[in-house]
Design a protein around this motif. Structure first.
Motif, PDB file in Angstrom:
ATOM      1  N   ALA A 182       2.596 110.330  65.511  1.00 43.84           N
ATOM      2  CA  ALA A 182       3.604 111.249  64.755  1.00 43.84           C
ATOM      3  C   ALA A 182       5.196 110.707  64.748  1.00 43.84           C
ATOM      4  O   ALA A 182       5.278 110.123  65.914  1.00 43.84           O
ATOM      5  CB  ALA A 182       3.284 112.551  65.347  1.00 43.84           C
ATOM      6  N   VAL A 183       5.580 110.859  63.661  1.00 53.14           N
ATOM      7  CA  VAL A 183       6.960 110.719  63.577  1.00 53.14           C
ATOM      8  C   VAL A 183       7.551 112.089  64.228  1.00 53.14           C
ATOM      9  O   VAL A 183       7.221 113.317  64.235  1.00 53.14           O
ATOM     10  CB  VAL A 183       7.386 110.977  62.101  1.00 53.14           C
ATOM     11  N   GLU A 184       8.363 111.793  65.161  1.00 53.63           N
ATOM     12  CA  GLU A 184       8.965 112.658  66.139  1.00 53.63           C
ATOM     13  C   GLU A 184      10.606 112.993  66.219  1.00 53.63           C
ATOM     14  O   GLU A 184      11.129 113.851  66.172  1.00 53.63           O
ATOM     15  CB  GLU A 184       8.584 112.567  67.708  1.00 53.63           C
ATOM     16  N   SER A 185      11.115 111.942  65.856  1.00 60.83           N
ATOM     17  CA  SER A 185      12.409 111.862  65.659  1.00 60.83           C
ATOM     18  C   SER A 185      13.065 110.418  64.914  1.00 60.83           C
ATOM     19  O   SER A 185      12.294 109.547  64.629  1.00 60.83           O
ATOM     20  CB  SER A 185      13.373 112.060  67.015  1.00 60.83           C
ATOM     21  N   ARG A 186      14.272 110.645  64.243  1.00 62.21           N
ATOM     22  CA  ARG A 186      14.643 109.523  63.541  1.00 62.21           C
ATOM     23  C   ARG A 186      14.772 108.208  64.608  1.00 62.21           C
ATOM     24  O   ARG A 186      14.203 107.285  64.324  1.00 62.21           O
ATOM     25  CB  ARG A 186      16.225 109.810  62.976  1.00 62.21           C
ATOM     26  N   GLN A 187      15.371 108.458  65.800  1.00 58.37           N
ATOM     27  CA  GLN A 187      15.464 107.474  66.683  1.00 58.37           C
ATOM     28  C   GLN A 187      14.394 106.963  66.953  1.00 58.37           C
ATOM     29  O   GLN A 187      14.091 105.676  67.151  1.00 58.37           O
ATOM     30  CB  GLN A 187      16.084 107.921  67.799  1.00 58.37           C
ATOM     31  N   GLN A 188      13.189 107.594  67.371  1.00 56.37           N
ATOM     32  CA  GLN A 188      11.890 107.041  67.773  1.00 56.37           C
ATOM     33  C   GLN A 188      11.209 106.146  66.603  1.00 56.37           C
ATOM     34  O   GLN A 188      10.835 105.043  66.761  1.00 56.37           O
ATOM     35  CB  GLN A 188      10.786 108.334  67.771  1.00 56.37           C
ATOM     36  N   ILE A 189      11.388 106.743  65.565  1.00 55.02           N
ATOM     37  CA  ILE A 189      10.853 106.067  64.241  1.00 55.02           C
ATOM     38  C   ILE A 189      11.393 104.769  63.948  1.00 55.02           C
ATOM     39  O   ILE A 189      11.102 103.558  63.577  1.00 55.02           O
ATOM     40  CB  ILE A 189      10.370 107.102  63.013  1.00 55.02           C
ATOM     41  N   GLN A 190      12.857 104.702  63.998  1.00 57.88           N
ATOM     42  CA  GLN A 190      13.799 103.690  63.821  1.00 57.88           C
ATOM     43  C   GLN A 190      13.303 102.431  64.957  1.00 57.88           C
ATOM     44  O   GLN A 190      13.233 101.272  64.659  1.00 57.88           O
ATOM     45  CB  GLN A 190      15.065 103.652  63.992  1.00 57.88           C
ATOM     46  N   THR A 191      13.290 103.008  66.169  1.00 62.64           N
ATOM     47  CA  THR A 191      12.613 101.986  67.241  1.00 62.64           C
ATOM     48  C   THR A 191      11.183 101.237  66.903  1.00 62.64           C
ATOM     49  O   THR A 191      11.234 100.275  67.327  1.00 62.64           O
ATOM     50  CB  THR A 191      12.490 102.791  68.767  1.00 62.64           C
ATOM     51  N   CYS A 192      10.442 102.285  66.506  1.00 58.91           N
ATOM     52  CA  CYS A 192       9.051 101.776  66.133  1.00 58.91           C
ATOM     53  C   CYS A 192       9.050 100.624  65.206  1.00 58.91           C
ATOM     54  O   CYS A 192       8.510  99.749  65.283  1.00 58.91           O
ATOM     55  CB  CYS A 192       8.036 102.895  65.803  1.00 58.91           C
ATOM     56  N   ALA A 193      10.029 100.971  64.161  1.00 58.09           N
ATOM     57  CA  ALA A 193      10.218  99.952  62.988  1.00 58.09           C
ATOM     58  C   ALA A 193      10.799  98.622  63.483  1.00 58.09           C
ATOM     59  O   ALA A 193      10.251  97.685  63.124  1.00 58.09           O
ATOM     60  CB  ALA A 193      10.776 100.427  61.702  1.00 58.09           C
ATOM     61  N   ARG A 194      11.752  98.619  64.342  1.00 55.30           N
ATOM     62  CA  ARG A 194      12.445  97.511  65.002  1.00 55.30           C
ATOM     63  C   ARG A 194      11.381  96.697  65.723  1.00 55.30           C
ATOM     64  O   ARG A 194      11.261  95.606  65.485  1.00 55.30           O
ATOM     65  CB  ARG A 194      13.448  98.019  65.645  1.00 55.30           C
ATOM     66  N   LEU A 195      10.428  97.447  66.616  1.00 52.04           N
ATOM     67  CA  LEU A 195       9.471  96.850  67.195  1.00 52.04           C
ATOM     68  C   LEU A 195       8.374  96.123  66.173  1.00 52.04           C
ATOM     69  O   LEU A 195       8.066  94.916  66.423  1.00 52.04           O
ATOM     70  CB  LEU A 195       8.846  97.790  68.003  1.00 52.04           C
ATOM     71  N   CYS A 196       7.835  96.656  65.220  1.00 54.68           N
ATOM     72  CA  CYS A 196       7.100  96.060  64.067  1.00 54.68           C
ATOM     73  C   CYS A 196       7.911  94.912  63.731  1.00 54.68           C
ATOM     74  O   CYS A 196       7.037  93.720  63.570  1.00 54.68           O
ATOM     75  CB  CYS A 196       6.692  97.210  62.895  1.00 54.68           C
TER      76      CYS A 196
END
Ligand code: PEP
Ligand code: MN
Length: 363
Positions: free
Chosen positions: A125-139
């Motif tokens: 789940a998308v939980e916060s802006r920071q969480q999803i930005q980190t995920c995108a960076r890792l991708c």
């Protein structure tokens, strides 16, 4: 034993009802113009054949021409290159022989169904802006070309985190734009389709909604890919008929996703049905991907099953990871840790190379 009135008479000597005649598909060679196909369909209709045409994205298909003789004559008269296919399966448009070369389905610039094995990753789940930005960076860092993240979460318990809704999709779309990744997110309600349209590159239909026929029909009207998860109790035919609902509406961009079925085995969350995923790939022209995360509920099983799916010739993988799984608001225990991502991608790249394929985005 008392016999219900009417039943006994039926059983005695009553002739079996005739089998309904199987319909025919007329598969036009790709490159046939839509206008020519329409002329053919009109000609068939004038002869009383209830023909319809469907553009599968590559070539045009007509059905059902139950009267083979008229169909053959009309095709001969049209001069179009075509194959006649007798449809003995419940599903029609999804059949592999309707499009033997297989469908290509593009999410943003990333194509499924070609030589490339495509990896989709991100949090449950998308939980916060920071969480999803980190995920995108890792991708971006490890070469995962498509980002996933649920904003409308179908949860077993109404007390569990239900997702961030539209705001979640906005920050998912922003992260996708920032890191050049197409995004996929689950749709649970036909009423959300329009608002989601500018924010997602593909709609995911969750396992619990595979039988939501109004949702499937509504997605048939959209010109955007649909990742169709298999229901945990759905047979192969039921899964493919769910795909058929989307195809017959005019949306030819369907990706099938096997995510585990319910069995007696309690050691994993569900049971990955790799055999049926491989069958689906052979029986249909649709790309088929695997979700080993939900199938097992165990992060340590994600890589081995992903490798098996790749080696078995499937088209891709969708899995969950989280920057800090212990803090995840949903499905944390099954999420891979960021440290596991480079190893997973390296293993996939090695098996891809060994099987004459490659990972990644390009065609
Ligand atoms: C998901 O992908 O987060 C999800 C809920 O999957 P499924 O519908 O397969 O359970
Ligand atoms: Mn999940």
């Amino acid at each position: 034993m008392p016999i219900l009135p009417g039943r006994s008479g039926e059983a005695k000597g009553a002739a079996a009802p005739p089998e309904p005649e199987a319909p025919w598909l007329i598969a036009l060679a790709s490159g046939a113009a839509e206008r020519e196909a329409q002329v053919l369909v009109e000609g068939l209709r004038l002869q009383g054949v209830a023909a319809t045409w469907h553009d599968l994205g590559h070539g045009v298909i007509c059905l059902p021409a139950a009267q083979r003789v008229q169909a053959e004559a009309a095709v001969a008269e049209s001069g179009l290159a075509a194959r006649l296919i007798r449809v003995e399966t419940p599903y029609r448009l999804a059949r592999r022989d309707a499009l033997p070369q297989g469908s290509r389905v593009a999410l943003g610039g990333v194509e499924f169904g070609g030589q490339r094995f495509v990896v989709v990753g991100g949090p449950c789940a998308v939980e916060s802006r920071q969480q999803i930005q980190t995920c995108a960076r890792l991708c971006g860092e490890v070469g995962i070309p498509v980002l996933r993240g649920g904003a409308f979460k179908p949860r077993t318990s109404p007390y569990a985190f239900q997702g961030m809704g539209l705001r979640g999709l906005e920050i998912l779309a922003e992260a996708g734009r920032d890191y050049g990744l197409p995004v996929v997110s689950e749709v649970v309600d036909p009423a959300h389709i329009e608002r989601m349209y500018p924010l997602v590159d593909a709609y995911q239909v969750g396992a619990r909604n595979m039988h939501n026929f109004e949702l499937l029909k509504a997605l048939g009207d959209v010109d955007r890919p649909v990742v169709l998860k298999r229901g945990p109790a759905a047979t192969l035919d039921e899964w493919l008929l769910a795909a058929e609902y989307v195809l017959i509406g005019g949306n030819s961009q369907v990706i099938l996703c096997e995510r585990g079925i319910r069995t007696f085995n309690a050691n994993t969350r569900y049971t990955l049905d790799l055999a049926t995923a491989v069958q689906a790939k052979g029986l249909t022209h649709l790309p088929v991907i695997l979700d080993p995360t939900h199938a097992t509920g165990r992060p340590e099983l994600v890589a081995p099953l992903a490798l098996a799916g790749l080696a078995a010739g499937l088209d891709g993988l969708i899995f969950e990871f989280h920057p800090q799984p212990e803090l995840a608001k949903s499905d944390g225990p099954q999420a891979l840790r960021p440290e596991a991502l480079p190893g997973l991608m390296a293993q996939l790249a090695a098996v891809a190379a060994a099987t004459g394929r490659r990972l990644g985005a390009e065609a």
